[in-house]
Structures are given as structure tokens and as C-alpha cells.
Design a protein around this motif. Structure first.
Motif, PDB file in Angstrom:
ATOM      1  N   THR A   1       0.723  -1.151   0.101  1.00 18.62           N
ATOM      2  CA  THR A   1       0.125  -0.178   0.016  1.00 18.62           C
ATOM      3  C   THR A   1       0.842   1.257   0.076  1.00 18.62           C
ATOM      4  OG1 THR A   1      -0.282   0.842   2.304  1.00 18.62           O
ATOM      5  CG2 THR A   1      -1.556  -1.136   1.703  1.00 18.62           C
ATOM      6  N   THR A   2       0.141   2.303  -0.359  1.00 16.07           N
ATOM      7  CA  THR A   2       0.957   3.763  -0.357  1.00 16.07           C
ATOM      8  C   THR A   2       1.326   4.164   0.905  1.00 16.07           C
ATOM      9  OG1 THR A   2      -0.840   4.710  -0.806  1.00 16.07           O
ATOM     10  CG2 THR A   2       0.778   4.418  -2.808  1.00 16.07           C
ATOM     11  N   TYR A   3       0.419   4.015   2.016  1.00 15.26           N
ATOM     12  CA  TYR A   3       0.257   4.338   3.264  1.00 15.26           C
ATOM     13  C   TYR A   3       1.299   3.649   4.297  1.00 15.26           C
ATOM     14  CZ  TYR A   3      -3.792   6.624   1.489  1.00 15.26           C
ATOM     15  OH  TYR A   3      -4.801   7.359   0.763  1.00 15.26           O
ATOM     16  N   ARG A   4       1.550   2.463   3.969  1.00 16.08           N
ATOM     17  CA  ARG A   4       2.561   1.844   4.957  1.00 16.08           C
ATOM     18  C   ARG A   4       3.950   1.833   4.228  1.00 16.08           C
ATOM     19  NH1 ARG A   4       2.501  -2.047   8.937  1.00 16.08           N
ATOM     20  NH2 ARG A   4       4.377  -3.127   9.418  1.00 16.08           N
ATOM     21  N   ARG A   5       4.625   2.967   4.718  1.00 15.99           N
ATOM     22  CA  ARG A   5       6.025   3.147   4.382  1.00 15.99           C
ATOM     23  C   ARG A   5       6.960   3.859   5.309  1.00 15.99           C
ATOM     24  NH1 ARG A   5       7.512   8.372   2.686  1.00 15.99           N
ATOM     25  NH2 ARG A   5       5.890   9.838   2.131  1.00 15.99           N
ATOM     26  N   ALA A   6       8.210   3.794   5.145  1.00 13.42           N
ATOM     27  CA  ALA A   6       9.245   4.460   6.064  1.00 13.42           C
ATOM     28  C   ALA A   6       9.214   6.110   5.817  1.00 13.42           C
ATOM     29  CB  ALA A   6      10.608   4.035   5.759  1.00 13.42           C
ATOM     30  N   ILE A   7       8.983   6.789   6.801  1.00  9.84           N
ATOM     31  CA  ILE A   7       9.133   8.265   6.620  1.00  9.84           C
ATOM     32  C   ILE A   7      10.257   8.623   7.337  1.00  9.84           C
ATOM     33  CG2 ILE A   7       6.484   8.603   6.669  1.00  9.84           C
ATOM     34  CD1 ILE A   7       6.468   9.081   9.621  1.00  9.84           C
ATOM     35  N   GLN A   8      10.561   9.903   7.217  1.00 10.53           N
ATOM     36  CA  GLN A   8      12.204  10.732   7.603  1.00 10.53           C
ATOM     37  C   GLN A   8      11.422  11.609   8.530  1.00 10.53           C
ATOM     38  OE1 GLN A   8      15.225   9.921   7.017  1.00 10.53           O
ATOM     39  NE2 GLN A   8      14.807   8.310   5.832  1.00 10.53           N
ATOM     40  N   ILE A   9      11.905  11.312  10.034  1.00 10.48           N
ATOM     41  CA  ILE A   9      11.704  12.342  11.117  1.00 10.48           C
ATOM     42  C   ILE A   9      12.957  12.712  11.617  1.00 10.48           C
ATOM     43  CG2 ILE A   9      10.405  12.943  13.253  1.00 10.48           C
ATOM     44  CD1 ILE A   9       8.961  10.048  12.494  1.00 10.48           C
ATOM     45  N   CYS A  10      13.360  14.188  11.234  1.00  8.69           N
ATOM     46  CA  CYS A  10      14.811  14.785  11.799  1.00  8.69           C
ATOM     47  C   CYS A  10      15.773  13.655  11.329  1.00  8.69           C
ATOM     48  CB  CYS A  10      14.643  14.881  13.267  1.00  8.69           C
ATOM     49  SG  CYS A  10      13.326  15.931  13.595  1.00  8.69           S
ATOM     50  N   GLY A  11      15.870  13.163  10.232  1.00 10.77           N
ATOM     51  CA  GLY A  11      16.902  12.250   9.724  1.00 10.77           C
ATOM     52  C   GLY A  11      16.682  10.766  10.151  1.00 10.77           C
ATOM     53  N   GLU A  12      15.821  10.573  11.100  1.00  7.14           N
ATOM     54  CA  GLU A  12      15.814   9.279  11.535  1.00  7.14           C
ATOM     55  C   GLU A  12      14.462   8.379  10.637  1.00  7.14           C
ATOM     56  OE1 GLU A  12      16.756   7.466  14.057  1.00  7.14           O
ATOM     57  OE2 GLU A  12      18.018   9.039  15.203  1.00  7.14           O
ATOM     58  N   GLU A  13      14.726   7.466  10.408  1.00  8.21           N
ATOM     59  CA  GLU A  13      13.609   6.602   9.536  1.00  8.21           C
ATOM     60  C   GLU A  13      12.956   5.732  10.359  1.00  8.21           C
ATOM     61  OE1 GLU A  13      14.500   3.072   6.633  1.00  8.21           O
ATOM     62  OE2 GLU A  13      14.729   4.905   5.617  1.00  8.21           O
ATOM     63  N   TYR A  14      11.458   5.636  10.170  1.00 11.86           N
ATOM     64  CA  TYR A  14      10.400   5.207  11.259  1.00 11.86           C
ATOM     65  C   TYR A  14       9.442   4.520  10.010  1.00 11.86           C
ATOM     66  CZ  TYR A  14       7.209   4.095  14.932  1.00 11.86           C
ATOM     67  OH  TYR A  14       6.732   3.410  15.861  1.00 11.86           O
ATOM     68  N   ILE A  15       9.165   3.045  10.306  1.00  9.07           N
ATOM     69  CA  ILE A  15       8.032   2.600   9.528  1.00  9.07           C
ATOM     70  C   ILE A  15       6.670   2.800   9.986  1.00  9.07           C
ATOM     71  CG2 ILE A  15       7.174   0.404   8.731  1.00  9.07           C
ATOM     72  CD1 ILE A  15       9.977  -0.516   8.415  1.00  9.07           C
ATOM     73  N   LEU A  16       5.916   3.700   9.254  1.00 12.53           N
ATOM     74  CA  LEU A  16       4.739   4.340   9.848  1.00 12.53           C
ATOM     75  C   LEU A  16       3.652   2.910   9.272  1.00 12.53           C
ATOM     76  CD1 LEU A  16       3.306   6.873  10.557  1.00 12.53           C
ATOM     77  CD2 LEU A  16       2.849   7.217   8.245  1.00 12.53           C
ATOM     78  N   GLY A  17       3.116   2.480  10.342  1.00 10.87           N
ATOM     79  CA  GLY A  17       2.274   1.249  10.338  1.00 10.87           C
ATOM     80  C   GLY A  17       0.797   1.666  10.577  1.00 10.87           C
ATOM     81  N   VAL A  18       0.585   2.784  10.575  1.00 11.77           N
ATOM     82  CA  VAL A  18      -0.972   3.296  10.773  1.00 11.77           C
ATOM     83  C   VAL A  18      -1.257   4.454   9.784  1.00 11.77           C
ATOM     84  CG1 VAL A  18      -1.129   2.773  13.259  1.00 11.77           C
ATOM     85  CG2 VAL A  18      -0.406   4.955  12.606  1.00 11.77           C
ATOM     86  N   GLN A  19      -2.432   4.406   9.352  1.00  8.71           N
ATOM     87  CA  GLN A  19      -2.737   5.803   8.685  1.00  8.71           C
ATOM     88  C   GLN A  19      -3.206   6.898   9.731  1.00  8.71           C
ATOM     89  OE1 GLN A  19      -5.627   5.136   5.664  1.00  8.71           O
ATOM     90  NE2 GLN A  19      -5.494   6.998   4.719  1.00  8.71           N
ATOM     91  N   VAL A  20      -2.343   7.808   9.935  1.00  7.52           N
ATOM     92  CA  VAL A  20      -2.451   8.777  10.934  1.00  7.52           C
ATOM     93  C   VAL A  20      -3.924   9.498  11.109  1.00  7.52           C
ATOM     94  CG1 VAL A  20      -1.458  10.792  12.333  1.00  7.52           C
ATOM     95  CG2 VAL A  20       0.035   8.860  11.205  1.00  7.52           C
ATOM     96  N   GLY A  21      -4.556   9.484  12.357  1.00  7.38           N
ATOM     97  CA  GLY A  21      -5.713  10.159  12.291  1.00  7.38           C
ATOM     98  C   GLY A  21      -5.695  11.140  13.646  1.00  7.38           C
ATOM     99  N   THR A  22      -4.836  10.745  14.446  1.00  7.22           N
ATOM    100  CA  THR A  22      -4.645  11.559  15.684  1.00  7.22           C
ATOM    101  C   THR A  22      -3.190  11.738  16.109  1.00  7.22           C
ATOM    102  OG1 THR A  22      -6.852  10.708  16.471  1.00  7.22           O
ATOM    103  CG2 THR A  22      -5.627  11.620  18.175  1.00  7.22           C
TER     104      THR A  22
END
Lengths: 157, 254
Positions: free
Chosen positions: A61-82
Motif C-alpha cells: 500500500t502507499t500508506y505503509r512506508r518508512a518516513i523520515q523524522i529529523c533524519g531518523e527513519e520510522y516505518i509508519l504502520g498506521v494511517q495517521v488520524g490523531t
């Protein structure tokens, strides 16, 4: 012993956020500074199909992917609502609101409220479920036994 | 005097839409066209072009017993041929989707034959013989009963009907069976249970917010018509509720 209480905020946009928007929002929030803890809440996007005949198959899916936060990588496992935030002190609240206004300005409305959204102390249930938790910062944020660990971002003070 | 069904109470637009969908004399408005092959791919029960697998020999060959009911009720084409029973399942967003589970079951019972609908809070499944199903599915997808963004064809992992929409207006889907492509058309990239498709299957453009508000059968106080604004509907629901609650005490209506 008196526990310090930190101000907490909850940001609720009117739509679920794309990973790109989450990246932009988090980047600006961290640049504003003064954030102790942050939780991204939303419905889970599983790595594999959870039910039905295709159970266990990969779930691209296009929603589950690694995102960059301040240079750190984090796998986003949710579709952010809150988005839940805990701040160092309440002087940061206007800055956080300004960041949200800026990010959501041309998209959709959002709500921001102050309250208690994350626990700071262990409850009996926590103890029964998790036993002794060494790092109590994770309480009220996520399951301490989860395999996916939270990320700790340094140097934003 | 012949019985004329009223279909439902209410003076609001939502109530009128509900009645129009249920009334088999009202022709559903055709909005989009989907090819047979595309529908078959999305449902995923058989390969396009494959003959219908059968569950039993055709009725003409198997010799029916002498039964008065069988003389009255004509079998559907699928039953005649001995097709398997297959399904299509829909999830409909509460945010002004043009149809919703209970409504789907009502209208299908009025409009279709030989079906077994299953109604749940967030999804509605319709089971019937395979070749009948393809005809019914076409009607459910091509007409004003369907919106590509707020209705989903979902066999399993259906969660999403009560959640906020995504930034692009699509209903939440953990398996992301359909995407809003760059050309503004919603395309299925997985079949209804989540198996990837070999090609994208276009299903049409999402309807705009004004159309959805005008054509929805769902009350919603924030984005659409509030239930409490329809006094007649509220009274009717309250009456049914009271009668059901007092049923054991033999209620008499004043």
C-alpha cells in the motif's frame, strides 16, 4: 513524591493524513521544539493481508512506508488520524498551533485540544500485562512488549 | 384494493432517495460503465473467459420431482444452469455514501431474485448463483447506488465505513484495494479479498461532495442531512421502537 505533570495536546485533523503530510507536520513540530513524547494514532495498515482467502499475502500500500523524522527513519504502520503530544511546558502551545495552522491551512480543518491523553504512571493493569517496565516513558504510548520500538530523537532542545 | 408499498417514512431528501432505490418501478440512474472482464477481475471468483463452473447438473438434465412450488417459481438463469453460489460484498462510508448495508438489502430484495443478502453494520454481502451475480453486480456498480470513493467492493478486511476519509477523499481500506490514480479515476489494484490484479481496473471518477449529499441514503448531522431534521422519520422509528419494546405486553396503539 510529587510527579511532574506536563501539558498534553491532541491534534485531530478532519481527514486521515498521507505519510507525506505526516513527514511535513512532524518535521515542523520538532523544529518548534519542546516536545517530550509524541504518539501517532490511527487504524493499522498491516504488512500482510490479515483475513480472508488472501491471508498472509504481502499487502503493498502507499500508506505503509518508512518516513523520515529529523533524519531518523520510522516505518509508519498506521494511517495517521490523531497526534498526541506531551510538551515540556505550556509556553510551547501557541507555537504548536501555529505549525498546525500552517500545515493544514490549504487542506482541511483540524481540532487541537489540551488534556491528559497519555499516562505517566503505571496502572495495575499495566503491571499485570507488562510486568516491570524499565523505561516508563513508553507508558500510555504503545505496548511495551511490541517488537517495533519507538524512536528517540536527540538534540531538539 | 391492491396493496401499494410505501417503502419507508420521511419527508427529507435522504428518505426520498431510500424510497426511490427500493422501488423497483424507479429506474436506477446509470452513471458509469464497467466491462464484464473488469467486474470478474474485481470479484475474483473465476478467470475472465472461463466457463462457469457448476455445482450440480443443469435442472433440465437432472429431472425435477413433481412439485407444485417448482411449477410456480421459475428458476433463475444461474440456477437453471447449476452455477456455483458466489458473492459480492460492499462497504459503504457513513460520510454520505449513496447506499448503506440495510438499504442495500432492502433494495435488493425488491429488485433481484434468487439472492441471499447478509447485512452487517459496516458491510453487506449478497450471495447468489454466479451468472446472476454478475448481472446484479453490474447494476450495483454502474448505477447511482455506487460511488468509487465512498463505497468499496471488499470481500474481507472491510473496516473503514465509520472512519474519516483519507486526504484524497477515499474511504479507509487497510488493504488499499483501490487507489485514486493521477488521472482522477479510481482504479482497483487488488480483487475484493486483497489478491493483487495483473492490471489496474478502472471503475470511474469519484462523485463530488454536492452529488453525494443530494443522493445519499445516510443521515449525517455533520456532513449531510441530520436525522432529527426529518420529524416524520423520527416519529416512525420511535413508534416501532415502542411497539417492539412493549410487544410482550400486547400493546394497543392509541
Amino acid at each position: 513524591m510529587t510527579e511532574p505533570t506536563y501539558p498534553q495536546l491532541r491534534i485531530v485533523p478532519m481527514r486521515f493524513l498521507n505519510p507525506e503530510t505526516v513527514e511535513i507536520l512532524l518535521d515542523r513540530l520538532f523544529k518548534a521544539g519542546g516536545i517530550r513524547r509524541l504518539v501517532l494514532n490511527g487504524p493499522s495498515i498491516p504488512a500482510t493481508v490479515p483475513y480472508g482467502p488472501a491471508r498472509g499475502a504481502a499487502n503493498p500500500t502507499t500508506y505503509r512506508r518508512a518516513i523520515q523524522i529529523c533524519g531518523e527513519e520510522y516505518i509508519l504502520g498506521v494511517q495517521v488520524g490523531t497526534i498526541l503530544l506531551e510538551l515540556e511546558d505550556s509556553s510551547m502551545i501557541p507555537d504548536i498551533k501555529a505549525v498546525c495552522d500552517e500545515v493544514f491551512a490549504d487542506k482541511f480543518p483540524y481540532g487541537i485540544t489540551e488534556g491528559i491523553y497519555m499516562r505517566s504512571n503505571m496502572t495495575t493493569t499495566d503491571y499485570a500485562k507488562y510486568g516491570i517496565v524499565e523505561d516508563e516513558r513508553i507508558l500510555g504510548m504503545a505496548d511495551p512488549k511490541s517488537k517495533q520500538r519507538p524512536i528517540i530523537l536527540q538534540g531538539n532542545r | 384494493m391492491a396493496y401499494t408499498p410505501q417503502y419507508g417514512p420521511g419527508t427529507s431528501k435522504v428518505a426520498a432517495n431510500r424510497r426511490n432505490q427500493m422501488n423497483p418501478n424507479v429506474k436506477l440512474e446509470k452513471i458509469r460503465s464497467v466491462t464484464d472482464e473488469d467486474l470478474i477481475l474485481i470479484m475474483g471468483h473465476r478467470a475472465p473467459g472461463q466457463a462457469y463452473p457448476s455445482a450440480h447438473p443443469p435442472l433440465a438434465e437432472q429431472g425435477e420431482p413433481d412439485c407444485p412450488i417448482r411449477k410456480i417459481v421459475k428458476p433463475t438463469e444461474g440456477a437453471k444452469a447449476g452455477d456455483r453460489v458466489r458473492y459480492i460484498q460492499f462497504a459503504d462510508s457513513m460520510l454520505n455514501a449513496p447506499c448503506q448495508p440495510y438499504q442495500r438489502t432492502y433494495l435488493e430484495m425488491y429488485r433481484f431474485r434468487g439472492i441471499d443478502p447478509g447485512t452487517l453494520s459496516g458491510r453487506q454481502i449478497i450471495e447468489c448463483r454466479e451468472r446472476d451475480l454478475e448481472g446484479y453486480a453490474r447494476e450495483l456498480v454502474e448505477t447511482n447506488l455506487f460511488d468509487p470513493a465512498t463505497c468499496g467492493i471488499r470481500g474481507a478486511t472491510v473496516h473503514g465505513h465509520s472512519l474519516r476519509l483519507a486526504e484524497n477523499g477515499m474511504m479507509f481500506d487497510a488493504v488499499q484495494r483501490c487507489i485514486l490514480d493521477t488521472d482522477g479515476i479510481v482504479k482497483y489494484v487488488k480483487d475484493q479479498v486483497g489478491n493483487p490484479l495483473d492490471r489496474k481496473v478502472a471503475i470511474g471518477k469519484p462523485m463530488d461532495a454536492a452529488w453525494l449529499k443530494e443522493n445519499t441514503t445516510m443521515f449525517h448531522s455533520l456532513v449531510g442531512t441530520a436525522f432529527r431534521s426529518d420529524e416524520e422519520y423520527v416519529k416512525y422509528v420511535q413508534r416501532i421502537h415502542a411497539l417492539r419494546t412493549k410487544y410482550g405486553f400486547m400493546p394497543k396503539e392509541a
